[in-house]
Design a protein around this motif. Structure first.
Motif, PDB file in Angstrom:
ATOM      1  N   TYR A  83       0.835  -1.202   0.000  1.00  0.00           N
ATOM      2  CA  TYR A  83       0.000   0.000   0.000  1.00  0.00           C
ATOM      3  C   TYR A  83       0.868   1.251   0.000  1.00  0.00           C
ATOM      4  O   TYR A  83       1.960   1.254   0.564  1.00  0.00           O
ATOM      5  CB  TYR A  83      -0.915   0.001   1.226  1.00  0.00           C
ATOM      6  N   ASP A  84       0.361   2.309  -0.620  1.00  0.00           N
ATOM      7  CA  ASP A  84       1.070   3.590  -0.678  1.00  0.00           C
ATOM      8  C   ASP A  84       0.829   4.386   0.603  1.00  0.00           C
ATOM      9  O   ASP A  84       0.162   5.408   0.598  1.00  0.00           O
ATOM     10  CB  ASP A  84       0.584   4.409  -1.882  1.00  0.00           C
ATOM     11  N   THR A  85       1.358   3.911   1.692  1.00  0.00           N
ATOM     12  CA  THR A  85       1.165   4.602   2.970  1.00  0.00           C
ATOM     13  C   THR A  85       2.425   5.312   3.432  1.00  0.00           C
ATOM     14  O   THR A  85       2.394   6.021   4.423  1.00  0.00           O
ATOM     15  CB  THR A  85       0.733   3.608   4.068  1.00  0.00           C
ATOM     16  N   GLY A  86       3.535   5.062   2.746  1.00  0.00           N
ATOM     17  CA  GLY A  86       4.798   5.649   3.164  1.00  0.00           C
ATOM     18  C   GLY A  86       5.512   4.808   4.212  1.00  0.00           C
ATOM     19  O   GLY A  86       6.601   5.155   4.654  1.00  0.00           O
ATOM     20  N   GLU A  87       4.906   3.714   4.629  1.00  0.00           N
ATOM     21  CA  GLU A  87       5.517   2.833   5.630  1.00  0.00           C
ATOM     22  C   GLU A  87       5.923   1.518   4.981  1.00  0.00           C
ATOM     23  O   GLU A  87       5.310   1.075   4.015  1.00  0.00           O
ATOM     24  CB  GLU A  87       4.522   2.561   6.764  1.00  0.00           C
ATOM     25  N   SER A  88       6.937   0.887   5.561  1.00  0.00           N
ATOM     26  CA  SER A  88       7.372  -0.400   5.026  1.00  0.00           C
ATOM     27  C   SER A  88       6.371  -1.489   5.415  1.00  0.00           C
ATOM     28  O   SER A  88       5.605  -1.345   6.360  1.00  0.00           O
ATOM     29  CB  SER A  88       8.776  -0.748   5.527  1.00  0.00           C
ATOM     30  N   TYR A  89       6.399  -2.566   4.655  1.00  0.00           N
ATOM     31  CA  TYR A  89       5.503  -3.693   4.874  1.00  0.00           C
ATOM     32  C   TYR A  89       6.319  -4.829   5.464  1.00  0.00           C
ATOM     33  O   TYR A  89       7.366  -5.196   4.928  1.00  0.00           O
ATOM     34  CB  TYR A  89       4.867  -4.122   3.550  1.00  0.00           C
ATOM     35  N   SER A 137      11.222  -6.925   5.732  1.00  0.00           N
ATOM     36  CA  SER A 137      10.581  -5.622   5.539  1.00  0.00           C
ATOM     37  C   SER A 137      10.741  -5.211   4.086  1.00  0.00           C
ATOM     38  O   SER A 137      11.848  -5.229   3.544  1.00  0.00           O
ATOM     39  CB  SER A 137      11.216  -4.565   6.442  1.00  0.00           C
ATOM     40  N   ASP A 191      10.045  -2.245   1.111  1.00  0.00           N
ATOM     41  CA  ASP A 191       9.860  -0.810   0.915  1.00  0.00           C
ATOM     42  C   ASP A 191       8.953  -0.595  -0.297  1.00  0.00           C
ATOM     43  O   ASP A 191       9.402  -0.712  -1.450  1.00  0.00           O
ATOM     44  CB  ASP A 191      11.216  -0.146   0.705  1.00  0.00           C
ATOM     45  N   GLU A 221       7.678   2.043  -1.767  1.00  0.00           N
ATOM     46  CA  GLU A 221       8.036   3.122  -2.700  1.00  0.00           C
ATOM     47  C   GLU A 221       9.101   2.672  -3.691  1.00  0.00           C
ATOM     48  O   GLU A 221       8.987   2.917  -4.893  1.00  0.00           O
ATOM     49  CB  GLU A 221       8.502   4.364  -1.928  1.00  0.00           C
TER      50      GLU A 221
END
Length: 183
Positions: A51-57, A127, A129, A131
């Motif tokens: 998801y484009d949340t700015g946080e890593s998954y 993790s 990234d 982006e």
């Protein structure tokens, strides 16, 4: 009657003595390479939605220790396949353009695992990234971007049929929804 009981007792003792240090020992029945076996729980292709949340998954999977003597210690390493290995193992046989995501797109919490006598499994957290992965997908949308992880061990047996995790990052609709909403 007394003679029969004596013969039964002698025969029983003889059988018990015959079984001691025999071919029926665990070491004789089960070869050493099967005393402890490592494998990946939920191995194979795993789709992950980014998801484009700015946080890593964070994606977590587990390495299990089993075998005839799971109380033994063991060690394993998490290995990322090279592009050439990925091509030989997956791209060529499946006729799919798999591409290895870059090292700037992921991090692995721990690439070496030591199992104590009481450990039955160890979790591994990766993790991703979103982006950086999104940039790679945008630059080459015809490729299927993956992170191929394999469990290896120098000293312990690894179940070859369930040793891989192939993470397949997928774009979410979130970015599309954000564009439609004007955000």
């Amino acid at each position: 009657m007394k003679i029969r009981n004596t013969l039964l007792l002698a025969g029983s003792l003889l059988l018990l003595g015959a079984c001691d240090e025999s071919k029926y020992d665990l070491d004789s029945l089960v070869p050493e390479q099967y005393h402890k076996i490592l494998y990946v729980n939920n191995s194979g292709k795993q789709e992950v939605t980014l998801y484009d949340t700015g946080e890593s998954y964070a994606y977590t999977f587990s390495i299990f220790k089993s075998g005839s003597e799971p109380s033994l210690t063991a060690s394993a390493d998490i290995y990322v396949l090279t592009q050439e290995e990925l091509d030989n193992e997956y791209s060529d046989p499946e006729a799919v353009n798999y591409k290895l995501i870059g090292t700037d797109c992921y991090s692995i919490e721990s690439t070496h695992l030591d199992f104590s006598a009481t450990d039955r499994y160890k979790p591994v957290t990766v993790s991703l990234d979103p982006e950086n992965i999104k940039s790679m997908i945008t630059a080459n949308p015809d490729a299927v971007w993956v992170l191929p992880l394999q469990v290896v061990s120098e000293n312990d047996s690894v179940n070859r049929s369930i040793v891989m995790v192939l993470l397949l990052p997928k774009k979410s609709l979130w970015g599309l929804i954000r564009k439609i909403a004007g955000r």
